[in-house]
Design an enzyme around this catalytic site. Structure first.
Site, PDB file in Angstrom:
ATOM      1  N   CYS A 110      -5.943  -0.145   7.074  1.00  0.00           N
ATOM      2  CA  CYS A 110      -5.783   0.392   5.719  1.00  0.00           C
ATOM      3  C   CYS A 110      -6.928   1.349   5.406  1.00  0.00           C
ATOM      4  O   CYS A 110      -8.104   0.997   5.519  1.00  0.00           O
ATOM      5  CB  CYS A 110      -5.763  -0.756   4.712  1.00  0.00           C
ATOM      6  N   CYS A 164       0.832  -1.190   0.000  1.00  0.00           N
ATOM      7  CA  CYS A 164       0.000   0.000   0.000  1.00  0.00           C
ATOM      8  C   CYS A 164       0.878   1.256   0.000  1.00  0.00           C
ATOM      9  O   CYS A 164       2.020   1.234   0.463  1.00  0.00           O
ATOM     10  CB  CYS A 164      -0.901  -0.015   1.236  1.00  0.00           C
ATOM     11  N   ASP A 170       0.381   3.677   1.855  1.00  0.00           N
ATOM     12  CA  ASP A 170       0.327   4.197   3.220  1.00  0.00           C
ATOM     13  C   ASP A 170       1.739   4.486   3.745  1.00  0.00           C
ATOM     14  O   ASP A 170       2.628   3.631   3.678  1.00  0.00           O
ATOM     15  CB  ASP A 170      -0.364   3.165   4.112  1.00  0.00           C
ATOM     16  N   HIS A 188      -2.158  -4.392   5.030  1.00  0.00           N
ATOM     17  CA  HIS A 188      -1.775  -3.961   6.377  1.00  0.00           C
ATOM     18  C   HIS A 188      -2.992  -3.570   7.198  1.00  0.00           C
ATOM     19  O   HIS A 188      -4.067  -3.270   6.659  1.00  0.00           O
ATOM     20  CB  HIS A 188      -0.792  -2.790   6.317  1.00  0.00           C
TER      21      HIS A 188
END
Length: 205
Positions: free
Chosen positions: A101, A39, A41, A98
């Site tokens: 998310c 991701c 992120d 994860h």
């Protein structure tokens, strides 16, 4: 921005000199063994989680670690997958979801994305992830719907990966292995998923 500038200075003064020989080698060599799809992120850093050295991971980061299924109309994700598999010859692809998310939370909770049309369009690549519940990767004790969707999503993205011709060829030749991981931010734990059953097991410490 000042933090970034200071970080570059620290890298040049304190980090690069200790790895100068490795960087000199990498200047003419690019042979990562793993394509790591995670991701976007900011809390998820593939090289930190895996403690990998420069040159060891070929990384693709997308919102929700989504991998669009193959279509004849190439995009940046497809091009990067093709390059990693067909040119670099990676032997493993990891799709890593994860905890907490944002993309999966928006889908699980039905957030209104009317003001984020690009995000809403992109998250359509998780339709199969939503459709999997509760058929696969069913909740474990204490697990919430976002956590279930995170796991479902990793499995769905592995299936999307397999639609890419270069990946399908490498899988048929048994030169490539697909792996699904889920990283838990507050504990640092990483679980590996069974694509068939959705069952998870902690990676060996």
């Amino acid at each position: 921005m000042q933090d970034l500038v200071e970080g570059v200075a620290h890298f040049q003064r304190g980090v690069f000199p200790a790895k100068a020989a490795r960087f000199q080698h990498l200047a003419t060599t690019h042979r990562p063994g793993t394509l790591f799809i995670s991701c976007s992120d900011a809390r998820v850093i593939p090289e930190l989680i895996t403690q990998s050295e420069p040159g060891e991971l070929f990384v693709i980061r997308t919102a929700g670690n989504l991998v669009p299924a193959y279509t004849p109309h190439a995009d940046g994700v497809a091009a990067s997958i093709e390059y990693a598999v067909a040119v670099l010859g990676v032997s493993d692809i990891v799709v890593c979801g994860h905890s907490a998310c944002g993309a999966m939370t928006a889908l699980a909770d039905g957030h209104d994305l009317g003001d984020l049309p690009a995000v809403a369009h992109w998250l359509r690549h998780a339709d199969a992830s939503l459709a999997r519940a509760p058929r696969a990767a069913s909740a474990e004790p204490g697990e919430n719907k976002v956590s279930v969707l995170v796991r479902n999503n990793v499995i769905a993205q592995l299936a999307n990966l397999a639609t890419h011709p270069c990946v399908a060829r490498a899988l048929a030749a048994k030169t490539l292995t697909l792996r699904g991981w889920v990283y838990d931010i507050p504990t640092g734990a990483v679980d590996q998923l069974d694509p068939g059953t959705g069952a998870s097991a902690a990676l060996a410490a």
